[in-house]
Design a protein around this motif. Structure first.
Motif, PDB file in Angstrom:
ATOM      1  N   PHE A  66       0.888  -1.220   0.090  1.00 57.66           N
ATOM      2  CA  PHE A  66      -0.050   0.000   0.064  1.00 57.66           C
ATOM      3  C   PHE A  66       1.049   1.221  -0.089  1.00 57.66           C
ATOM      4  O   PHE A  66       1.772   1.095   0.170  1.00 57.66           O
ATOM      5  CB  PHE A  66      -0.847   0.032   1.051  1.00 57.66           C
ATOM      6  N   THR A  67       0.413   2.312  -0.468  1.00 55.60           N
ATOM      7  CA  THR A  67       1.143   3.514  -0.493  1.00 55.60           C
ATOM      8  C   THR A  67       0.672   4.662   0.381  1.00 55.60           C
ATOM      9  O   THR A  67      -0.592   4.692   0.599  1.00 55.60           O
ATOM     10  CB  THR A  67       1.254   4.091  -1.940  1.00 55.60           C
ATOM     11  N   VAL A  68       1.542   5.657   0.591  1.00 53.10           N
ATOM     12  CA  VAL A  68       1.229   6.904   1.266  1.00 53.10           C
ATOM     13  C   VAL A  68       2.180   7.890   0.789  1.00 53.10           C
ATOM     14  O   VAL A  68       3.366   7.896   0.672  1.00 53.10           O
ATOM     15  CB  VAL A  68       1.533   7.123   2.933  1.00 53.10           C
ATOM     16  N   LYS A  69       1.282   9.009   0.172  1.00 49.81           N
ATOM     17  CA  LYS A  69       2.091   9.850  -0.781  1.00 49.81           C
ATOM     18  C   LYS A  69       2.107  11.339  -0.115  1.00 49.81           C
ATOM     19  O   LYS A  69       0.963  11.781   0.185  1.00 49.81           O
ATOM     20  CB  LYS A  69       1.476  10.050  -2.296  1.00 49.81           C
ATOM     21  N   LEU A  70       3.175  11.941  -0.193  1.00 51.43           N
ATOM     22  CA  LEU A  70       3.141  13.550  -0.134  1.00 51.43           C
ATOM     23  C   LEU A  70       3.428  14.161  -1.260  1.00 51.43           C
ATOM     24  O   LEU A  70       4.694  14.033  -1.665  1.00 51.43           O
ATOM     25  CB  LEU A  70       3.825  13.934   1.092  1.00 51.43           C
ATOM     26  N   ALA A  71       2.633  15.148  -1.627  1.00 48.25           N
ATOM     27  CA  ALA A  71       2.895  15.915  -3.187  1.00 48.25           C
ATOM     28  C   ALA A  71       2.732  17.285  -2.578  1.00 48.25           C
ATOM     29  O   ALA A  71       1.702  17.787  -2.298  1.00 48.25           O
ATOM     30  CB  ALA A  71       1.962  15.501  -4.034  1.00 48.25           C
ATOM     31  N   GLY A  72       4.092  18.219  -2.750  1.00 44.59           N
ATOM     32  CA  GLY A  72       3.723  19.333  -2.199  1.00 44.59           C
ATOM     33  C   GLY A  72       4.079  20.422  -3.459  1.00 44.59           C
ATOM     34  O   GLY A  72       4.491  20.133  -4.482  1.00 44.59           O
ATOM     35  N   TRP A  73       3.506  21.641  -3.166  1.00 44.47           N
ATOM     36  CA  TRP A  73       3.912  22.748  -3.966  1.00 44.47           C
ATOM     37  C   TRP A  73       4.361  23.909  -3.184  1.00 44.47           C
ATOM     38  O   TRP A  73       3.636  24.213  -2.218  1.00 44.47           O
ATOM     39  CB  TRP A  73       2.652  23.182  -4.846  1.00 44.47           C
ATOM     40  N   SER A  74       5.089  24.661  -3.653  1.00 40.18           N
ATOM     41  CA  SER A  74       5.544  26.039  -2.719  1.00 40.18           C
ATOM     42  C   SER A  74       5.974  27.127  -3.864  1.00 40.18           C
ATOM     43  O   SER A  74       6.919  26.861  -4.664  1.00 40.18           O
ATOM     44  CB  SER A  74       6.742  25.628  -1.966  1.00 40.18           C
ATOM     45  N   GLU A  75       5.455  28.324  -3.636  1.00 42.06           N
ATOM     46  CA  GLU A  75       6.094  29.370  -4.522  1.00 42.06           C
ATOM     47  C   GLU A  75       7.375  29.524  -4.058  1.00 42.06           C
ATOM     48  O   GLU A  75       8.137  29.872  -4.978  1.00 42.06           O
ATOM     49  CB  GLU A  75       5.171  30.649  -4.061  1.00 42.06           C
ATOM     50  N   ARG A  76       7.796  29.588  -2.802  1.00 43.12           N
ATOM     51  CA  ARG A  76       9.352  29.669  -2.552  1.00 43.12           C
ATOM     52  C   ARG A  76      10.290  28.784  -3.228  1.00 43.12           C
ATOM     53  O   ARG A  76      11.281  29.108  -3.893  1.00 43.12           O
ATOM     54  CB  ARG A  76       9.577  29.358  -0.877  1.00 43.12           C
ATOM     55  N   LEU A  77       9.761  27.536  -3.174  1.00 43.93           N
ATOM     56  CA  LEU A  77      10.569  26.542  -3.909  1.00 43.93           C
ATOM     57  C   LEU A  77      10.811  26.752  -5.643  1.00 43.93           C
ATOM     58  O   LEU A  77      11.816  26.746  -6.010  1.00 43.93           O
ATOM     59  CB  LEU A  77      10.094  25.196  -3.822  1.00 43.93           C
ATOM     60  N   GLY A  84       8.190  24.335  -8.484  1.00 43.52           N
ATOM     61  CA  GLY A  84       7.527  24.654  -7.300  1.00 43.52           C
ATOM     62  C   GLY A  84       7.316  23.231  -6.594  1.00 43.52           C
ATOM     63  O   GLY A  84       6.592  23.029  -5.747  1.00 43.52           O
ATOM     64  N   HIS A  85       7.454  22.012  -7.117  1.00 40.32           N
ATOM     65  CA  HIS A  85       6.890  20.561  -6.793  1.00 40.32           C
ATOM     66  C   HIS A  85       8.183  20.088  -5.994  1.00 40.32           C
ATOM     67  O   HIS A  85       8.986  20.066  -6.354  1.00 40.32           O
ATOM     68  CB  HIS A  85       6.733  19.656  -8.365  1.00 40.32           C
ATOM     69  N   SER A  86       7.395  19.096  -5.135  1.00 40.98           N
ATOM     70  CA  SER A  86       8.313  18.413  -4.280  1.00 40.98           C
ATOM     71  C   SER A  86       7.363  17.218  -4.165  1.00 40.98           C
ATOM     72  O   SER A  86       6.208  17.070  -4.167  1.00 40.98           O
ATOM     73  CB  SER A  86       8.855  19.130  -3.093  1.00 40.98           C
ATOM     74  N   GLY A  87       7.982  16.122  -3.508  1.00 36.75           N
ATOM     75  CA  GLY A  87       7.196  14.903  -3.109  1.00 36.75           C
ATOM     76  C   GLY A  87       7.808  13.357  -2.960  1.00 36.75           C
ATOM     77  O   GLY A  87       8.765  13.375  -3.402  1.00 36.75           O
ATOM     78  N   LEU A  88       7.183  12.747  -2.357  1.00 38.02           N
ATOM     79  CA  LEU A  88       7.858  11.395  -2.157  1.00 38.02           C
ATOM     80  C   LEU A  88       6.541  10.444  -1.872  1.00 38.02           C
ATOM     81  O   LEU A  88       5.507  10.807  -1.494  1.00 38.02           O
ATOM     82  CB  LEU A  88       8.553  11.333  -0.639  1.00 38.02           C
ATOM     83  N   LEU A 102      11.003   4.085  -0.052  1.00 39.65           N
ATOM     84  CA  LEU A 102      10.899   5.438  -0.124  1.00 39.65           C
ATOM     85  C   LEU A 102      11.072   5.964  -1.435  1.00 39.65           C
ATOM     86  O   LEU A 102      12.177   6.069  -2.077  1.00 39.65           O
ATOM     87  CB  LEU A 102      11.562   6.357   0.984  1.00 39.65           C
ATOM     88  N   LEU A 103      10.164   6.430  -2.379  1.00 42.65           N
ATOM     89  CA  LEU A 103      10.426   6.942  -3.667  1.00 42.65           C
ATOM     90  C   LEU A 103      10.412   8.498  -3.537  1.00 42.65           C
ATOM     91  O   LEU A 103       9.444   9.048  -3.340  1.00 42.65           O
ATOM     92  CB  LEU A 103       9.060   6.324  -4.605  1.00 42.65           C
ATOM     93  N   ARG A 104      11.516   8.894  -3.761  1.00 44.26           N
ATOM     94  CA  ARG A 104      11.713  10.462  -4.093  1.00 44.26           C
ATOM     95  C   ARG A 104      11.451  11.074  -5.391  1.00 44.26           C
ATOM     96  O   ARG A 104      12.508  11.208  -6.113  1.00 44.26           O
ATOM     97  CB  ARG A 104      13.151  10.950  -3.801  1.00 44.26           C
ATOM     98  N   ASP A 105      10.147  10.845  -5.718  1.00 44.96           N
ATOM     99  CA  ASP A 105       9.905  11.196  -7.034  1.00 44.96           C
ATOM    100  C   ASP A 105       9.665  12.782  -7.580  1.00 44.96           C
ATOM    101  O   ASP A 105       9.645  13.052  -8.540  1.00 44.96           O
ATOM    102  CB  ASP A 105       8.407  10.207  -7.416  1.00 44.96           C
ATOM    103  N   GLY A 106       9.497  13.478  -6.371  1.00 46.44           N
ATOM    104  CA  GLY A 106       9.384  14.852  -6.843  1.00 46.44           C
ATOM    105  C   GLY A 106       8.265  15.225  -7.438  1.00 46.44           C
ATOM    106  O   GLY A 106       8.316  15.947  -8.262  1.00 46.44           O
ATOM    107  N   HIS A 107       7.071  14.414  -7.344  1.00 44.37           N
ATOM    108  CA  HIS A 107       5.892  14.719  -7.957  1.00 44.37           C
ATOM    109  C   HIS A 107       5.624  14.065  -9.245  1.00 44.37           C
ATOM    110  O   HIS A 107       4.726  14.151 -10.083  1.00 44.37           O
ATOM    111  CB  HIS A 107       5.412  16.146  -8.066  1.00 44.37           C
ATOM    112  N   LEU A 108       6.719  13.289  -9.892  1.00 43.77           N
ATOM    113  CA  LEU A 108       6.620  12.748 -11.266  1.00 43.77           C
ATOM    114  C   LEU A 108       5.841  11.668 -11.439  1.00 43.77           C
ATOM    115  O   LEU A 108       4.991  11.841 -12.199  1.00 43.77           O
ATOM    116  CB  LEU A 108       8.220  12.048 -11.334  1.00 43.77           C
ATOM    117  N   ILE A 109       5.420  10.748 -10.485  1.00 42.11           N
ATOM    118  CA  ILE A 109       4.435   9.732 -10.567  1.00 42.11           C
ATOM    119  C   ILE A 109       3.053  10.638 -10.429  1.00 42.11           C
ATOM    120  O   ILE A 109       2.192  10.145 -11.333  1.00 42.11           O
ATOM    121  CB  ILE A 109       4.513   8.773  -9.169  1.00 42.11           C
ATOM    122  N   SER A 110       2.642  11.657  -9.795  1.00 42.63           N
ATOM    123  CA  SER A 110       1.608  12.337  -9.745  1.00 42.63           C
ATOM    124  C   SER A 110       1.435  12.936 -11.147  1.00 42.63           C
ATOM    125  O   SER A 110       0.429  12.668 -11.660  1.00 42.63           O
ATOM    126  CB  SER A 110       1.518  13.442  -8.712  1.00 42.63           C
TER     127      SER A 110
END
Length: 331
Positions: A66-77, A84-88, A102-110
């Motif tokens: 099973f998976t748990v995703k954090l997908a972020g967006w930041s104007e500062r980044l 501006g995308h980040s994620g894992l 731990l997949l450090r995909d940086g939002h790529l899979i999303s």
């Protein structure tokens, strides 16, 4: 036995990804979700001004992970790096609940799975044959929407509008190189881009509708993938109430996020929208257009089960590597 935690980089993930590979898994995941066979939770957090984080998890019966995703967006980044995308994505063993990777995909899979979902929605709601398309937006997701659609349909023409004309011109040049048989152009307004298009795809971070309901004409299909939280909205409420069919990926999320949530908060009743989940519709019919003059709207908010489908497709999780716990010292 404790599983060895794999750290998988964006580069490794990118080498495995393709739009074609995710089309069928994403479709099947959406069907399973609508059939009640998947658990898929979503939460949007706003940790600071100009920043948001989407937390999405998913479980499918019988799946080894099973998976748990954090997908972020930041104007500062975005200001600091240009992206501006980040994620894992955390991958866990379904039997033991222990972390496997731990997949450090940086939002790529999303990006890829959203492209697949939008392309599948558009393909099923269009009449047969080549398509004339309008693209509202010129960011990463706008590009993925076209690239994924091109795996399913011949794109005869593509007209692009974006708030930043230079971004629209840059994307148009890139897509023209990828799709040499298509006519790719840039338009000055959304309504100009939409005129005569069979398919309209909106992929922006807009907080207010991009056009008026009357800009959509009989026979057009409108796909929105940008309205995925409480703040964003790409489509006017009046379009959802007058459309012949309104589809979404999740009725629950549509009530809370994006275009449908904005329509409901404007005073429209849910019965007036007549929303259906795409997964439920696909379970019985691949073709969702009944007449050439129907106006069809698909408002997508993104599902954690789509991430699970993508991760399951990319890597083999059947036999995770393990190591024994270290022996205790004796005195």
């Amino acid at each position: 036995m404790t599983p060895v935690l794999r750290h998988i980089t964006r580069e490794e993930i990118s080498a495995q990804l393709s739009h074609t590979a995710l089309l069928s898994p994403v479709r099947q995941a959406m069907i399973a979700y609508s059939a009640g066979k998947a658990t898929s939770a979503a939460q949007v957090l706003f940790p600071a001004s100009g920043a948001d984080v989407h937390i999405k998890s998913a479980v499918l019966p019988g799946a080894p992970i099973f998976t748990v995703k954090l997908a972020g967006w930041s104007e500062r980044l975005k200001a600091d790096t240009g992206n501006g995308h980040s994620g894992l994505i955390l991958v866990c063993d379904s039997r033991t609940c222990q972390p496997l990777a731990l997949l450090r995909d940086g939002h790529l899979i999303s990006d890829y799975r959203t492209g697949a979902a939008g392309a599948l929605a558009g393909h099923s709601c269009l009449s047969a044959g080549a398509v004339d398309a309008a693209l509202l937006g010129a960011g990463t997701q706008a590009r993925h929407q076209v690239q994924a659609l091109a795996q399913l349909r011949e794109i005869r023409s593509l007209r692009i509008w974006a708030r930043r004309p230079e971004a629209a011109k840059s994307l148009a040049a890139a897509l023209q190189a990828e799709l040499p048989a298509s006519r790719v152009s840039v338009e000055g307004t959304p309504s100009e881009a939409m005129r005569g298009a069979g398919l309209v795809v909106a992929a922006t971070a807009a907080r207010a509708p991009l056009f008026h309901a009357e800009d959509v004409k009989p026979g057009q299909t409108v796909i929105s993938v940008g309205g995925d939280d409480e703040i964003k909205c790409e489509l006017p409420p009046g379009l959802l109430s007058r459309a012949d069919k309104v589809f979404t990926d999740s009725l629950g999320q549509a009530r809370a996020y994006g275009n449908a949530a904005r329509a409901l908060s404007s005073g429209l009743a849910e019965a007036e929208l007549g929303m259906q989940e795409l997964g439920a519709a696909w379970a019985s019919n691949d073709r969702l257009r009944n007449s050439e003059r129907q106006v069809i709207v698909c408002s997508l908010t993104g599902l954690g089960v789509q991430d699970l489908a993508a991760v399951s497709t990319l890597f083999n999780w059947e036999t995770p590597r393990t190591h024994s716990a270290p022996a205790q010292k004796t005195g």
